[in-house]
Scaffold this active site. Structure first.
Site, PDB file in Angstrom:
ATOM      1  N   SER A 142       0.859  -1.192   0.000  1.00  0.00           N
ATOM      2  CA  SER A 142       0.000   0.000   0.000  1.00  0.00           C
ATOM      3  C   SER A 142       0.890   1.235   0.000  1.00  0.00           C
ATOM      4  CB  SER A 142      -0.878   0.017   1.253  1.00  0.00           C
ATOM      5  OG  SER A 142      -1.465   1.305   1.424  1.00  0.00           O
ATOM      6  N   TYR A 155      -1.654  -0.555  10.272  1.00  0.00           N
ATOM      7  CA  TYR A 155      -1.786  -0.942   8.859  1.00  0.00           C
ATOM      8  C   TYR A 155      -0.487  -0.606   8.124  1.00  0.00           C
ATOM      9  CZ  TYR A 155      -3.798  -0.983   4.121  1.00  0.00           C
ATOM     10  OH  TYR A 155      -4.060  -1.230   2.797  1.00  0.00           O
TER      11      TYR A 155
HETATM   12  P1  NAP Z   1     -11.680  -5.335   0.351  1.00  0.00           P
HETATM   13  O1  NAP Z   1     -12.605  -4.964  -0.741  1.00  0.00           O
HETATM   14  O2  NAP Z   1     -12.078  -5.105   1.759  1.00  0.00           O
HETATM   15  O3  NAP Z   1     -11.237  -6.837   0.146  1.00  0.00           O
HETATM   16  C1  NAP Z   1     -10.409  -7.483   1.068  1.00  0.00           C
HETATM   17  C2  NAP Z   1     -10.233  -8.916   0.616  1.00  0.00           C
HETATM   18  O4  NAP Z   1      -9.415  -9.597   1.582  1.00  0.00           O
HETATM   19  C3  NAP Z   1     -11.574  -9.647   0.554  1.00  0.00           C
HETATM   20  O5  NAP Z   1     -11.553 -10.507  -0.556  1.00  0.00           O
HETATM   21  C4  NAP Z   1     -11.591 -10.425   1.863  1.00  0.00           C
HETATM   22  O6  NAP Z   1     -12.370 -11.592   1.682  1.00  0.00           O
HETATM   23  C5  NAP Z   1     -10.115 -10.776   2.009  1.00  0.00           C
HETATM   24  N1  NAP Z   1      -9.751 -11.119   3.386  1.00  0.00           N
HETATM   25  C6  NAP Z   1      -9.761 -10.331   4.484  1.00  0.00           C
HETATM   26  N2  NAP Z   1      -9.381 -11.027   5.570  1.00  0.00           N
HETATM   27  C7  NAP Z   1      -9.106 -12.290   5.142  1.00  0.00           C
HETATM   28  C8  NAP Z   1      -8.686 -13.483   5.770  1.00  0.00           C
HETATM   29  N3  NAP Z   1      -8.427 -13.546   7.092  1.00  0.00           N
HETATM   30  N4  NAP Z   1      -8.520 -14.584   5.014  1.00  0.00           N
HETATM   31  C9  NAP Z   1      -8.767 -14.557   3.703  1.00  0.00           C
HETATM   32  N5  NAP Z   1      -9.166 -13.470   3.028  1.00  0.00           N
HETATM   33  C10 NAP Z   1      -9.340 -12.344   3.750  1.00  0.00           C
HETATM   34  O7  NAP Z   1     -10.291  -4.536   0.198  1.00  0.00           O
HETATM   35  P2  NAP Z   1      -9.413  -4.148  -1.088  1.00  0.00           P
HETATM   36  O8  NAP Z   1      -9.404  -2.671  -1.122  1.00  0.00           O
HETATM   37  O9  NAP Z   1      -9.798  -4.929  -2.285  1.00  0.00           O
HETATM   38  O10 NAP Z   1      -7.980  -4.612  -0.561  1.00  0.00           O
HETATM   39  C11 NAP Z   1      -7.215  -5.618  -1.194  1.00  0.00           C
HETATM   40  C12 NAP Z   1      -5.755  -5.405  -0.824  1.00  0.00           C
HETATM   41  O11 NAP Z   1      -5.329  -4.130  -1.311  1.00  0.00           O
HETATM   42  C13 NAP Z   1      -5.502  -5.390   0.676  1.00  0.00           C
HETATM   43  O12 NAP Z   1      -4.268  -6.002   0.977  1.00  0.00           O
HETATM   44  C14 NAP Z   1      -5.421  -3.902   0.988  1.00  0.00           C
HETATM   45  O13 NAP Z   1      -4.688  -3.641   2.155  1.00  0.00           O
HETATM   46  C15 NAP Z   1      -4.733  -3.399  -0.265  1.00  0.00           C
HETATM   47  N6  NAP Z   1      -4.906  -1.967  -0.524  1.00  0.00           N
HETATM   48  C16 NAP Z   1      -6.129  -1.410  -0.694  1.00  0.00           C
HETATM   49  C17 NAP Z   1      -6.233  -0.044  -0.950  1.00  0.00           C
HETATM   50  C18 NAP Z   1      -7.544   0.637  -1.162  1.00  0.00           C
HETATM   51  O14 NAP Z   1      -7.559   1.896  -1.174  1.00  0.00           O
HETATM   52  N7  NAP Z   1      -8.642  -0.073  -1.346  1.00  0.00           N
HETATM   53  C19 NAP Z   1      -5.067   0.731  -1.035  1.00  0.00           C
HETATM   54  C20 NAP Z   1      -3.832   0.121  -0.852  1.00  0.00           C
HETATM   55  C21 NAP Z   1      -3.757  -1.226  -0.597  1.00  0.00           C
HETATM   56  P3  NAP Z   1     -13.305 -12.266   2.802  1.00  0.00           P
HETATM   57  O15 NAP Z   1     -13.879 -11.164   3.646  1.00  0.00           O
HETATM   58  O16 NAP Z   1     -14.318 -13.019   1.997  1.00  0.00           O
HETATM   59  O17 NAP Z   1     -12.386 -13.174   3.567  1.00  0.00           O
END
Ligand code: NAP
Length: 250
Positions: A142, A155
């Site tokens: 991130s 985080y």
């Molecule tokens: P999201 O929509 O909340 O999705 C998170 C994903 O992680 C879901 O598929 C969730 O699936 C899974 N997950 C969470 N806890 C888990 C566990 N214990 N075991 C297995 N799966 C798990 O978030 P996103 O924005 O797509 O984030 C994806 C990645 O990008 C993350 O690493 C996040 O930190 C990173 N990121 C996001 C942003 C942003 O602005 N959105 C920016 C920088 C980095 P289930 O709930 O079904 O398990």
């Protein structure tokens, strides 16, 4: 020939958001998929969306913070899809709070899901990728692994750890023909960020940090993830690429 034709990829956090977008980009690029997250129903929706591309998409409900489940995910993928070429450690969680008000349980939960799970995944694929002297690991970090923002200390610590782990493992596994890289998104509209961007005051504050003055779309992450999984990136390892509207450069 498609960029990932004949390859087998595990994508964690594939049930929604960025992970689903990466999974669909991989399916379009010709990869067979093992889709992992906790929600079986949402994973099935991702598999349904990938189906038109004609590749297999296995749904494997997995809690990435449980080392045994991650090992089972890798074993099942290899058995049912006949091999393994690519691991995307994307699953992640975020909870925003001042550090002084953060419970020890929240530290453990965020570190386990965002950082330990990356270690579990890399460790589980290691014997196989090293034996075949080939493979790609893509970790999702991130912008907050490199840039400070109040409320995100834990985080950020986890994501900074992902960047450091990626750098060292890239160097360690270079001799095995395995490339380990990370992509670091800036703010992207997903469930994770929905609450922040639904509040106009917070949204304006966060967008001010982004030179492009907009948040990203999950679909904008897919092409970089394909590049990092494909032969086009064979001379790159240990790197973190920021895809953030200029946030980390400002
Ligand atoms: P999201 O929509 O909340 O999705 C998170 C994903 O992680 C879901 O598929 C969730 O699936 C899974 N997950 C969470 N806890 C888990 C566990 N214990 N075991 C297995 N799966 C798990 O978030 P996103 O924005 O797509 O984030 C994806 C990645 O990008 C993350 O690493 C996040 O930190 C990173 N990121 C996001 C942003 C942003 O602005 N959105 C920016 C920088 C980095 P289930 O709930 O079904 O398990």
């Amino acid at each position: 020939m498609k960029a990932l034709e004949g390859k087998v990829a595990i994508v964690t956090g594939a049930s929604r958001g960025i992970g689903r977008a990466i999974a669909l980009a991989y399916a379009e690029a010709g990869a067979a998929l093992a889709l992992a997250a906790r929600s079986k129903q949402d994973l099935e929706e991702t598999a349904h969306l990938a189906a038109p591309h004609g590749r297999r998409a296995l749904v494997i409900p997995t809690d990435v913070s449980a080392v045994g489940e991650v090992e089972a995910l890798v074993a099942r993928t290899r058995k049912d899809l006949g091999g393994l070429d690519i691991l995307v450690n994307n699953a992640g969680v975020a909870k925003v709070a001042p550090l002084a008000e953060t419970a020890v349980e929240d530290w453990r939960w965020m570190l386990e899901t965002n950082l330990s799970a990356v270690f579990y995944g890399c460790r589980a694929v290691a014997p196989h990728l090293i034996a075949q002297q080939r493979g790609k690991v893509i970790n999702v970090a991130s912008v907050l692994g490199a840039v400070g923002l109040p409320g995100y200390a834990i985080y950020s610590a986890a994501k900074g750890g992902v960047i450091a782990l990626t750098r060292t493992l890239g160097v360690e596994w270079a001799r095995h023909g395995i490339q380990v890289n990370a992509l670091a998104p800036g703010w992207v509209a997903t469930d994770m960020t929905h609450a922040a961007f639904a509040d106009t005051r917070i949204s304006e504050r966060l967008t001010r940090d982004i030179p492009m003055r907009r948040v990203g779309r999950a679909e904008e992450i897919g092409p970089l993830a394909v590049y990092l999984a494909s032969a086009a990136s064979d001379f790159m390892t240990g790197q973190t690429i920021f895809l953030d509207g200029g946030h980390s450069a400002a």
